[in-house]
Design a protein around this motif. Sequence first.
Motif, PDB file in Angstrom:
ATOM      1  N   ALA A  34     -25.685 -33.955  -4.299  1.00  0.00           N
ATOM      2  CA  ALA A  34     -24.550 -33.191  -3.762  1.00  0.00           C
ATOM      3  C   ALA A  34     -25.001 -31.824  -3.266  1.00  0.00           C
ATOM      4  O   ALA A  34     -24.566 -31.333  -2.202  1.00  0.00           O
ATOM      5  CB  ALA A  34     -23.475 -33.033  -4.844  1.00  0.00           C
ATOM      6  N   LEU A  35     -25.915 -31.135  -4.002  1.00  0.00           N
ATOM      7  CA  LEU A  35     -26.418 -29.820  -3.581  1.00  0.00           C
ATOM      8  C   LEU A  35     -27.210 -29.924  -2.288  1.00  0.00           C
ATOM      9  O   LEU A  35     -27.048 -29.088  -1.370  1.00  0.00           O
ATOM     10  CB  LEU A  35     -27.294 -29.244  -4.695  1.00  0.00           C
ATOM     11  CG  LEU A  35     -27.859 -27.835  -4.450  1.00  0.00           C
ATOM     12  CD1 LEU A  35     -26.732 -26.837  -4.296  1.00  0.00           C
ATOM     13  CD2 LEU A  35     -28.769 -27.436  -5.599  1.00  0.00           C
ATOM     14  N   ILE A  36     -28.070 -30.959  -2.184  1.00  0.00           N
ATOM     15  CA  ILE A  36     -28.837 -31.153  -0.947  1.00  0.00           C
ATOM     16  C   ILE A  36     -27.911 -31.413   0.229  1.00  0.00           C
ATOM     17  O   ILE A  36     -28.115 -30.893   1.350  1.00  0.00           O
ATOM     18  CB  ILE A  36     -29.837 -32.311  -1.126  1.00  0.00           C
ATOM     19  CG1 ILE A  36     -30.935 -31.897  -2.120  1.00  0.00           C
ATOM     20  CG2 ILE A  36     -30.450 -32.730   0.210  1.00  0.00           C
ATOM     21  CD1 ILE A  36     -31.821 -33.050  -2.561  1.00  0.00           C
ATOM     22  N   LYS A  43     -27.683 -38.370 -18.651  1.00  0.00           N
ATOM     23  CA  LYS A  43     -27.990 -37.005 -18.214  1.00  0.00           C
ATOM     24  C   LYS A  43     -28.845 -37.027 -16.950  1.00  0.00           C
ATOM     25  O   LYS A  43     -28.624 -36.240 -16.002  1.00  0.00           O
ATOM     26  CB  LYS A  43     -28.716 -36.274 -19.327  1.00  0.00           C
ATOM     27  CG  LYS A  43     -28.918 -34.799 -19.049  1.00  0.00           C
ATOM     28  CD  LYS A  43     -29.552 -34.126 -20.268  1.00  0.00           C
ATOM     29  CE  LYS A  43     -29.738 -32.639 -19.999  1.00  0.00           C
ATOM     30  NZ  LYS A  43     -30.374 -31.943 -21.139  1.00  0.00           N
ATOM     31  N   ILE A  44     -29.838 -37.945 -16.878  1.00  0.00           N
ATOM     32  CA  ILE A  44     -30.686 -38.056 -15.686  1.00  0.00           C
ATOM     33  C   ILE A  44     -29.869 -38.450 -14.473  1.00  0.00           C
ATOM     34  O   ILE A  44     -30.028 -37.906 -13.370  1.00  0.00           O
ATOM     35  CB  ILE A  44     -31.816 -39.060 -15.952  1.00  0.00           C
ATOM     36  CG1 ILE A  44     -32.822 -38.476 -16.972  1.00  0.00           C
ATOM     37  CG2 ILE A  44     -32.542 -39.413 -14.658  1.00  0.00           C
ATOM     38  CD1 ILE A  44     -33.814 -39.491 -17.498  1.00  0.00           C
ATOM     39  N   LYS A  45     -28.937 -39.387 -14.661  1.00  0.00           N
ATOM     40  CA  LYS A  45     -28.088 -39.815 -13.541  1.00  0.00           C
ATOM     41  C   LYS A  45     -27.205 -38.676 -13.056  1.00  0.00           C
ATOM     42  O   LYS A  45     -27.000 -38.479 -11.846  1.00  0.00           O
ATOM     43  CB  LYS A  45     -27.240 -41.003 -13.974  1.00  0.00           C
ATOM     44  CG  LYS A  45     -28.051 -42.292 -14.163  1.00  0.00           C
ATOM     45  CD  LYS A  45     -27.141 -43.429 -14.576  1.00  0.00           C
ATOM     46  CE  LYS A  45     -27.948 -44.730 -14.756  1.00  0.00           C
ATOM     47  NZ  LYS A  45     -27.100 -45.857 -15.150  1.00  0.00           N
ATOM     48  N   GLN A  46     -26.644 -37.903 -14.000  1.00  0.00           N
ATOM     49  CA  GLN A  46     -25.816 -36.765 -13.599  1.00  0.00           C
ATOM     50  C   GLN A  46     -26.619 -35.717 -12.825  1.00  0.00           C
ATOM     51  O   GLN A  46     -26.162 -35.170 -11.822  1.00  0.00           O
ATOM     52  CB  GLN A  46     -25.184 -36.136 -14.843  1.00  0.00           C
ATOM     53  CG  GLN A  46     -24.097 -36.992 -15.486  1.00  0.00           C
ATOM     54  CD  GLN A  46     -23.533 -36.344 -16.741  1.00  0.00           C
ATOM     55  OE1 GLN A  46     -24.031 -35.312 -17.177  1.00  0.00           O
ATOM     56  NE2 GLN A  46     -22.506 -36.976 -17.320  1.00  0.00           N
ATOM     57  N   GLU A  47     -27.847 -35.425 -13.286  1.00  0.00           N
ATOM     58  CA  GLU A  47     -28.685 -34.446 -12.579  1.00  0.00           C
ATOM     59  C   GLU A  47     -29.033 -34.936 -11.177  1.00  0.00           C
ATOM     60  O   GLU A  47     -29.020 -34.151 -10.223  1.00  0.00           O
ATOM     61  CB  GLU A  47     -29.967 -34.217 -13.378  1.00  0.00           C
ATOM     62  CG  GLU A  47     -29.734 -33.413 -14.653  1.00  0.00           C
ATOM     63  CD  GLU A  47     -31.019 -33.266 -15.467  1.00  0.00           C
ATOM     64  OE1 GLU A  47     -30.995 -32.540 -16.473  1.00  0.00           O
ATOM     65  OE2 GLU A  47     -32.060 -33.864 -15.072  1.00  0.00           O
ATOM     66  N   ARG A  48     -29.349 -36.251 -11.054  1.00  0.00           N
ATOM     67  CA  ARG A  48     -29.622 -36.788  -9.720  1.00  0.00           C
ATOM     68  C   ARG A  48     -28.409 -36.659  -8.794  1.00  0.00           C
ATOM     69  O   ARG A  48     -28.551 -36.294  -7.618  1.00  0.00           O
ATOM     70  CB  ARG A  48     -30.038 -38.249  -9.848  1.00  0.00           C
ATOM     71  CG  ARG A  48     -31.428 -38.440 -10.437  1.00  0.00           C
ATOM     72  CD  ARG A  48     -31.743 -39.922 -10.559  1.00  0.00           C
ATOM     73  NE  ARG A  48     -33.094 -40.114 -11.115  1.00  0.00           N
ATOM     74  CZ  ARG A  48     -33.592 -41.312 -11.437  1.00  0.00           C
ATOM     75  NH1 ARG A  48     -32.851 -42.410 -11.241  1.00  0.00           N
ATOM     76  NH2 ARG A  48     -34.810 -41.408 -11.948  1.00  0.00           N
TER      77      ARG A  48
END
Length: 344
Positions: A234-236, A224-229
């Motif tokens: 991608a958003l940045i 989950k942490i890797k997906q959020e990173r």
Amino acid sequence: EDGVEEKAPRKAEAAVFRNRQQIRKEQKAQLAEAWEKKVMEDEVEQARKKDRIMQLRTHIVHKPEVKVFDPTTSAGLGLLDEMSLVEMEERLEINKVREKAEEIEKRRNIVAERTLKQAQLSQRIDNIKRIREAAKTANREARAQKKERAAKMKAMEAQKLQLTQVELADKLMKEREERKKEMAALIEEEERRKKNQMFQGAATHQVEETHYDQLLLGAERQTKIKQERAQKAALIYEQTKVTARKVVEREAKTRKMEKAKLYKAKDLEIKDKRQDLLLKQKAEVANKKYNFAVTRTKEKEIKAKMIDRNVYAQSINDMSLTLAKEKKTAAMRSKNSVVSMLTS
């Protein structure tokens, strides 16, 4: 009298009044005598003047004068500027010829100035056209360079996006591989645990299950942490790309507005200069027309005054012009007759 004034003042007033009346009567008599004397003197002077006038009238004799006009002689008054009619006409003719030559020279100068101004105006218009063509070419090149930069930037952004996607795919692939390895290790551990359960008690089985559950939760948290990173990255990246695009668009808009302002200012300046030049030319033409009209009016007034002053000279001049025209007409007729005889 002092005793009278003190004892009988009314009598004193009457005496003073009578004395003043006596003085007034004497003054009136003197004035009347002087007036009569003045009237008599005026009558004598008037009679003397009338007698003198009559004597002058009787002695003056009017003699008839017969004057013969000679246009070649002057008045003979001894003035520095006196001249005969013939000399005046010659000088007037000379002045007319000189004024005509000056007028022709002025017209030539006016035509030359107008031609020079038209040439200067044409040169300015050509310069403006060249400037506009150069600006148009520069703008065209700038637009082409802008499009090329935009295409390069777009290609670079696409390449970066592709690289990011490849890196993200590699990361996801590695994470899947790691997850598979973890799942395989967990399955292997489960099998090992089941085998060991056969030899161990229920308490040991419970410890193994708790340990296994903790491992699963840790793996899920890590994933989950890797997906959020990855999502944040991608958003940045997308926000950075949007910001860069907005900056580029803002700069392009600013450059476009500055160019529009520059061209507008140049057009206004050219328009103002052209308007000033036209107004100046119109003012010069109007001034020249006015000066010409004033000069013509003055010449007409001078000619009319000269005619009024010497009607006889004008009649002689008109007669001379008529005779000259008749002689010229007769000469032309004789020439035409001779030509017709020769041709026949």
